[in-house]
Design a protein around this motif. Structure first.
Motif, mmCIF file in Angstrom:
data_model
loop_
_atom_site.group_PDB
_atom_site.id
_atom_site.type_symbol
_atom_site.label_atom_id
_atom_site.label_comp_id
_atom_site.label_asym_id
_atom_site.label_seq_id
_atom_site.Cartn_x
_atom_site.Cartn_y
_atom_site.Cartn_z
ATOM 1 N N LEU A 45 0.845 -1.187 0.000
ATOM 2 C CA LEU A 45 0.000 0.000 0.000
ATOM 3 C C LEU A 45 0.881 1.238 0.000
ATOM 4 O O LEU A 45 1.976 1.229 0.565
ATOM 5 C CB LEU A 45 -0.886 0.012 1.245
ATOM 6 C CG LEU A 45 -1.759 -1.222 1.455
ATOM 7 C CD1 LEU A 45 -2.406 -1.167 2.828
ATOM 8 C CD2 LEU A 45 -2.794 -1.321 0.365
ATOM 9 N N GLU A 46 0.382 2.297 -0.613
ATOM 10 C CA GLU A 46 1.093 3.571 -0.590
ATOM 11 C C GLU A 46 0.103 4.659 -0.208
ATOM 12 O O GLU A 46 -0.974 4.737 -0.788
ATOM 13 C CB GLU A 46 1.703 3.856 -1.964
ATOM 14 C CG GLU A 46 2.530 5.118 -1.993
ATOM 15 C CD GLU A 46 3.300 5.265 -3.275
ATOM 16 O OE1 GLU A 46 4.410 4.712 -3.359
ATOM 17 O OE2 GLU A 46 2.778 5.922 -4.199
ATOM 18 N N PHE A 47 0.481 5.460 0.794
ATOM 19 C CA PHE A 47 -0.373 6.538 1.263
ATOM 20 C C PHE A 47 0.337 7.867 1.030
ATOM 21 O O PHE A 47 1.513 8.012 1.356
ATOM 22 C CB PHE A 47 -0.703 6.361 2.747
ATOM 23 C CG PHE A 47 -1.431 5.091 3.045
ATOM 24 C CD1 PHE A 47 -2.767 4.950 2.716
ATOM 25 C CD2 PHE A 47 -0.777 4.027 3.635
ATOM 26 C CE1 PHE A 47 -3.448 3.778 2.986
ATOM 27 C CE2 PHE A 47 -1.453 2.851 3.910
ATOM 28 C CZ PHE A 47 -2.789 2.723 3.578
ATOM 29 N N LEU A 48 -0.376 8.819 0.487
ATOM 30 C CA LEU A 48 0.174 10.143 0.236
ATOM 31 C C LEU A 48 -0.060 11.025 1.451
ATOM 32 O O LEU A 48 -1.171 11.067 1.987
ATOM 33 C CB LEU A 48 -0.491 10.760 -0.993
ATOM 34 C CG LEU A 48 -0.408 9.919 -2.266
ATOM 35 C CD1 LEU A 48 -1.143 10.614 -3.400
ATOM 36 C CD2 LEU A 48 1.026 9.620 -2.641
ATOM 37 N N VAL A 49 0.991 11.695 1.897
ATOM 38 C CA VAL A 49 0.903 12.555 3.078
ATOM 39 C C VAL A 49 1.598 13.877 2.803
ATOM 40 O O VAL A 49 2.461 13.962 1.930
ATOM 41 C CB VAL A 49 1.539 11.883 4.320
ATOM 42 C CG1 VAL A 49 0.853 10.578 4.650
ATOM 43 C CG2 VAL A 49 3.030 11.650 4.126
ATOM 44 N N GLU A 50 1.216 14.902 3.534
ATOM 45 C CA GLU A 50 1.877 16.205 3.401
ATOM 46 C C GLU A 50 3.081 16.308 4.323
ATOM 47 O O GLU A 50 4.088 16.897 3.981
ATOM 48 C CB GLU A 50 0.891 17.331 3.695
ATOM 49 C CG GLU A 50 -0.164 17.473 2.628
ATOM 50 C CD GLU A 50 -1.089 18.647 2.893
ATOM 51 O OE1 GLU A 50 -0.779 19.506 3.743
ATOM 52 O OE2 GLU A 50 -2.134 18.698 2.231
ATOM 53 N N ASP A 51 2.973 15.737 5.524
ATOM 54 C CA ASP A 51 4.034 15.855 6.524
ATOM 55 C C ASP A 51 4.508 14.452 6.913
ATOM 56 O O ASP A 51 3.840 13.756 7.680
ATOM 57 C CB ASP A 51 3.493 16.610 7.740
ATOM 58 C CG ASP A 51 4.550 16.895 8.785
ATOM 59 O OD1 ASP A 51 5.499 16.093 8.938
ATOM 60 O OD2 ASP A 51 4.428 17.928 9.464
ATOM 61 N N LEU A 52 5.667 14.040 6.381
ATOM 62 C CA LEU A 52 6.183 12.694 6.647
ATOM 63 C C LEU A 52 6.475 12.468 8.129
ATOM 64 O O LEU A 52 6.198 11.393 8.650
ATOM 65 C CB LEU A 52 7.453 12.442 5.835
ATOM 66 C CG LEU A 52 7.252 11.993 4.406
ATOM 67 C CD1 LEU A 52 8.569 12.027 3.645
ATOM 68 C CD2 LEU A 52 6.663 10.596 4.363
ATOM 69 N N ASP A 53 7.034 13.458 8.801
ATOM 70 C CA ASP A 53 7.372 13.279 10.216
ATOM 71 C C ASP A 53 6.122 13.061 11.059
ATOM 72 O O ASP A 53 6.076 12.165 11.908
ATOM 73 C CB ASP A 53 8.167 14.483 10.736
ATOM 74 C CG ASP A 53 9.543 14.581 10.093
ATOM 75 O OD1 ASP A 53 10.094 13.533 9.693
ATOM 76 O OD2 ASP A 53 10.060 15.704 9.996
ATOM 77 N N GLU A 54 5.099 13.860 10.813
ATOM 78 C CA GLU A 54 3.846 13.712 11.558
ATOM 79 C C GLU A 54 3.204 12.353 11.258
ATOM 80 O O GLU A 54 2.732 11.665 12.162
ATOM 81 C CB GLU A 54 2.879 14.837 11.190
ATOM 82 C CG GLU A 54 1.552 14.758 11.924
ATOM 83 C CD GLU A 54 0.603 15.865 11.513
ATOM 84 O OE1 GLU A 54 -0.605 15.662 11.686
ATOM 85 O OE2 GLU A 54 1.062 16.913 11.016
ATOM 86 N N ALA A 55 3.199 11.961 9.992
ATOM 87 C CA ALA A 55 2.615 10.669 9.619
ATOM 88 C C ALA A 55 3.399 9.520 10.240
ATOM 89 O O ALA A 55 2.811 8.548 10.717
ATOM 90 C CB ALA A 55 2.577 10.530 8.101
ATOM 91 N N GLU A 56 4.713 9.623 10.280
ATOM 92 C CA GLU A 56 5.527 8.575 10.894
ATOM 93 C C GLU A 56 5.221 8.445 12.381
ATOM 94 O O GLU A 56 5.094 7.334 12.908
ATOM 95 C CB GLU A 56 7.014 8.834 10.688
ATOM 96 C CG GLU A 56 7.879 7.753 11.306
ATOM 97 C CD GLU A 56 9.341 7.844 10.935
ATOM 98 O OE1 GLU A 56 10.100 6.988 11.407
ATOM 99 O OE2 GLU A 56 9.733 8.757 10.170
#
Length: 130
Positions: free
Chosen positions: A73-84
């Motif tokens: 799966l691949e999810f698009l995010v604006e903020d990688l640090d917050e998503a991590e």
């Protein structure tokens, strides 16, 4: 009118309830369909994922070839640090087997059942200000 109106990605796992909770938290979603052996969630953006009970499910072993990459799966995010932080807080774990070509643009993780997925930074299409 389209013959197929929607697609759902289905992941096999031993504990669909637990895995659904992980993805509900990640996608800010809610359960949309529940049965004894299958749960479906719909993310805030309309993404649909389902989880099917399989007591014999084994996690993919990617990048090792023994159990291969079964789905990704691949999810698009604006903020990688917050998503991590959210992924790790929900029970996911980083899978940085080797650096991506653009290591700062995407990060690889596994969910609590071992399925791999990528968080990829979205490219802004808005014009630069100033």
């Amino acid at each position: 009118m389209a013959l197929v109106t929607a697609g759902v990605v289905m992941l096999d796992c031993a504990e669909p309830e637990k895995l659904a909770e992980f993805y509900k938290g990640l996608l800010e979603g809610e359960e949309s369909e529940v049965s004894a052996n299958r749960l479906e969630i719909r993310g805030g953006d309309g993404t649909r994922l389902a989880f099917r009970r399989d007591a014999n499910a084994t996690p993919p072993s990617w990048p090792r070839p023994e159990n291969a990459l079964q789905a990704h799966l691949e999810f698009l995010v604006e903020d990688l640090d917050e998503a991590e932080r959210r992924v790790v807080g929900l029970g996911g774990r980083p899978l940085e087997a080797k650096p991506a070509p653009e290591a700062h643009e995407e990060r690889l993780f596994s969910d609590p059942a071992g399925h791999s997925f990528t968080l990829r930074r979205t490219v802004s299409t808005a014009p630069k200000q100033g």
